[in-house]
Design a protein around this motif. Structure first.
Motif, short mmCIF file in Angstrom:
data_model
loop_
_atom_site.label_atom_id
_atom_site.label_comp_id
_atom_site.label_asym_id
_atom_site.label_seq_id
_atom_site.Cartn_x
_atom_site.Cartn_y
_atom_site.Cartn_z
N VAL A 37 0.96 -1.36 -0.08
CA VAL A 37 -0.08 -0.02 -0.16
C VAL A 37 0.94 1.16 -0.04
CG1 VAL A 37 -1.70 1.33 1.42
CG2 VAL A 37 -2.21 -1.05 1.01
N GLY A 38 2.05 1.13 0.51
CA GLY A 38 2.91 2.40 0.72
C GLY A 38 3.34 2.62 -0.48
N TRP A 39 4.11 1.50 -1.14
CA TRP A 39 4.72 1.72 -2.38
C TRP A 39 3.43 2.12 -3.70
CZ3 TRP A 39 3.33 -0.86 -7.24
CH2 TRP A 39 4.14 -0.51 -8.28
N LEU A 40 2.36 1.69 -3.56
CA LEU A 40 1.23 1.81 -4.44
C LEU A 40 0.90 3.62 -4.26
CD1 LEU A 40 -0.82 0.99 -6.59
CD2 LEU A 40 -2.46 0.71 -4.69
N PRO A 74 -13.63 -11.19 2.43
CA PRO A 74 -13.54 -10.06 1.47
C PRO A 74 -14.51 -9.04 1.23
CG PRO A 74 -12.90 -12.16 0.52
CD PRO A 74 -13.28 -12.29 1.87
N ARG A 75 -15.93 -9.62 1.40
CA ARG A 75 -17.17 -8.59 1.58
C ARG A 75 -17.24 -7.67 2.70
NH1 ARG A 75 -22.97 -9.40 0.35
NH2 ARG A 75 -24.05 -8.12 2.06
N ASN A 76 -16.79 -8.17 3.88
CA ASN A 76 -16.48 -7.33 5.01
C ASN A 76 -15.43 -6.23 4.85
OD1 ASN A 76 -17.68 -10.00 5.76
ND2 ASN A 76 -18.47 -8.77 7.42
N VAL A 77 -14.24 -6.78 4.36
CA VAL A 77 -13.22 -5.70 4.14
C VAL A 77 -13.33 -4.63 3.34
CG1 VAL A 77 -10.73 -5.48 3.55
CG2 VAL A 77 -11.55 -7.37 4.82
N LEU A 78 -14.02 -5.14 1.93
CA LEU A 78 -14.11 -4.09 0.97
C LEU A 78 -15.35 -3.19 1.13
CD1 LEU A 78 -13.07 -2.92 -1.66
CD2 LEU A 78 -14.44 -4.61 -2.74
N GLY A 79 -16.52 -4.07 1.52
CA GLY A 79 -17.84 -3.32 1.87
C GLY A 79 -17.80 -2.47 2.85
N GLY A 80 -17.29 -3.03 4.04
CA GLY A 80 -17.34 -2.30 5.56
C GLY A 80 -16.43 -1.04 5.25
N ASN A 81 -15.21 -1.11 4.58
CA ASN A 81 -14.37 0.23 4.48
C ASN A 81 -14.86 1.28 3.44
OD1 ASN A 81 -12.15 -0.12 6.11
ND2 ASN A 81 -11.15 -1.42 4.90
N VAL A 82 -15.43 0.60 2.46
CA VAL A 82 -15.90 1.75 1.16
C VAL A 82 -17.09 2.22 1.78
CG1 VAL A 82 -16.93 1.80 -1.13
CG2 VAL A 82 -14.64 0.50 -0.47
N ALA A 145 -13.34 7.33 -0.98
CA ALA A 145 -13.87 6.12 -0.91
C ALA A 145 -13.18 5.17 -2.01
CB ALA A 145 -15.39 6.09 -0.99
N LEU A 146 -12.85 5.60 -3.20
CA LEU A 146 -12.20 4.95 -4.18
C LEU A 146 -10.66 4.97 -3.95
CD1 LEU A 146 -12.27 3.58 -6.83
CD2 LEU A 146 -11.98 5.59 -8.12
N MET A 147 -10.13 6.10 -3.67
CA MET A 147 -8.48 6.37 -3.59
C MET A 147 -8.46 6.86 -2.44
SD MET A 147 -5.82 5.20 -4.60
CE MET A 147 -4.32 5.45 -4.91
N PRO A 148 -7.99 6.69 -1.46
CA PRO A 148 -7.18 5.38 -1.14
C PRO A 148 -8.13 4.02 -0.80
CG PRO A 148 -6.98 6.53 0.92
CD PRO A 148 -8.01 7.33 -0.29
N VAL A 149 -9.34 4.33 -0.22
CA VAL A 149 -9.89 3.31 0.44
C VAL A 149 -10.35 1.96 -0.35
CG1 VAL A 149 -11.92 2.45 1.95
CG2 VAL A 149 -10.80 4.79 2.39
N ALA A 150 -10.87 2.06 -1.39
CA ALA A 150 -11.18 0.64 -1.97
C ALA A 150 -10.11 0.26 -2.81
CB ALA A 150 -12.22 1.44 -3.31
N ILE A 151 -8.98 1.07 -3.32
CA ILE A 151 -7.80 0.56 -4.00
C ILE A 151 -7.00 -0.21 -3.08
CG2 ILE A 151 -5.78 1.16 -5.20
CD1 ILE A 151 -8.19 1.97 -6.97
N ALA A 152 -6.63 0.26 -1.97
CA ALA A 152 -5.81 -0.32 -0.77
C ALA A 152 -6.46 -1.49 -0.07
CB ALA A 152 -5.53 0.78 0.06
N SER A 153 -7.71 -1.35 0.05
CA SER A 153 -8.54 -2.70 0.62
C SER A 153 -8.37 -3.88 -0.54
CB SER A 153 -9.83 -2.27 0.98
OG SER A 153 -10.13 -1.29 1.71
N LEU A 154 -8.72 -3.39 -1.78
CA LEU A 154 -8.47 -4.46 -2.80
C LEU A 154 -7.07 -5.05 -2.70
CD1 LEU A 154 -10.45 -3.26 -5.72
CD2 LEU A 154 -10.92 -5.53 -4.25
N PHE A 155 -6.19 -4.13 -2.44
CA PHE A 155 -4.53 -4.78 -2.80
C PHE A 155 -4.31 -5.58 -1.49
CE2 PHE A 155 -0.13 -4.22 -1.90
CZ PHE A 155 0.44 -4.42 -3.11
#
Length: 177
Positions: A37-40, A74-82, A145-155
């Protein structure tokens, strides 16, 4: 009153001896996830720290140290964070950088996560960060919600899938949706 107070006493618990191998897998996963995530962040954003929000530390604990937890799926990590990020941005836009906005963001994020079956405890922090974050974060507005949250959660989810399944005794995810 006595029965009410007796609930707070708790009960003894027996813990198995900690396994250093399991702890090492958790360390490796967390290192790879946060380092990635830091590198990204350094590749995508001018500010290296913007993608590194505090709630990702807690997400790492769930993904890499407790991958069997329902809260780490995955549903919880991505959905909950976004969803929590969206609620946090909405709260900040309506109430500003105030204690009321913080309270609305966290409580509403919990409410939404429970109703959508996406409960992820770090999501509360993700919502709070949207309110108390820097001016730079606030300029992202809904994009937070997209950048940083969704992208980093997916990574971090991809890293969790790869690393957790390398260990013979781990299986991740337990379920996808």
């Amino acid at each position: 009153m006595r029965s009410y107070l007796s609930k707070m006493r708790g009960s003894p618990i027996e813990r198995a001896r900690p396994c250093w191998r399991d702890a090492l897998w958790s360390w490796f996963g967390a290192f790879m996830g946060i380092a990635g995530v830091g590198w990204l962040s350094s590749q995508v954003l001018a500010s290296h720290s913007l993608l590194m929000i505090g709630s990702f530390g807690a997400t790492s604990v769930l993904l890499y140290a407790a991958p069997e937890s329902p809260l780490a799926q995955p549903r919880n990590v991505l959905g909950g964070n976004v969803l929590s990020a969206l609620v946090g941005v909405f709260s900040w836009q309506w109430f500003g950088d105030t204690w009321l906005a913080a309270a609305v963001a966290v409580s509403t994020a919990i409410f939404i996560m429970q109703l959508t079956h996406t409960l992820h405890p770090p999501g509360g922090a993700t919502a709070l960060i949207a309110v108390i974050g820097s001016n730079e974060l606030h300029t992202l507005s809904w994009n937070y919600a997209l950048m940083p949250v969704a992208i980093a959660s997916l990574f971090m989810l991809v890293i969790a899938i790869l690393v957790n399944n390398l260990a013979r005794h781990r299986r991740y995810p337990q379920h996808w949706w």
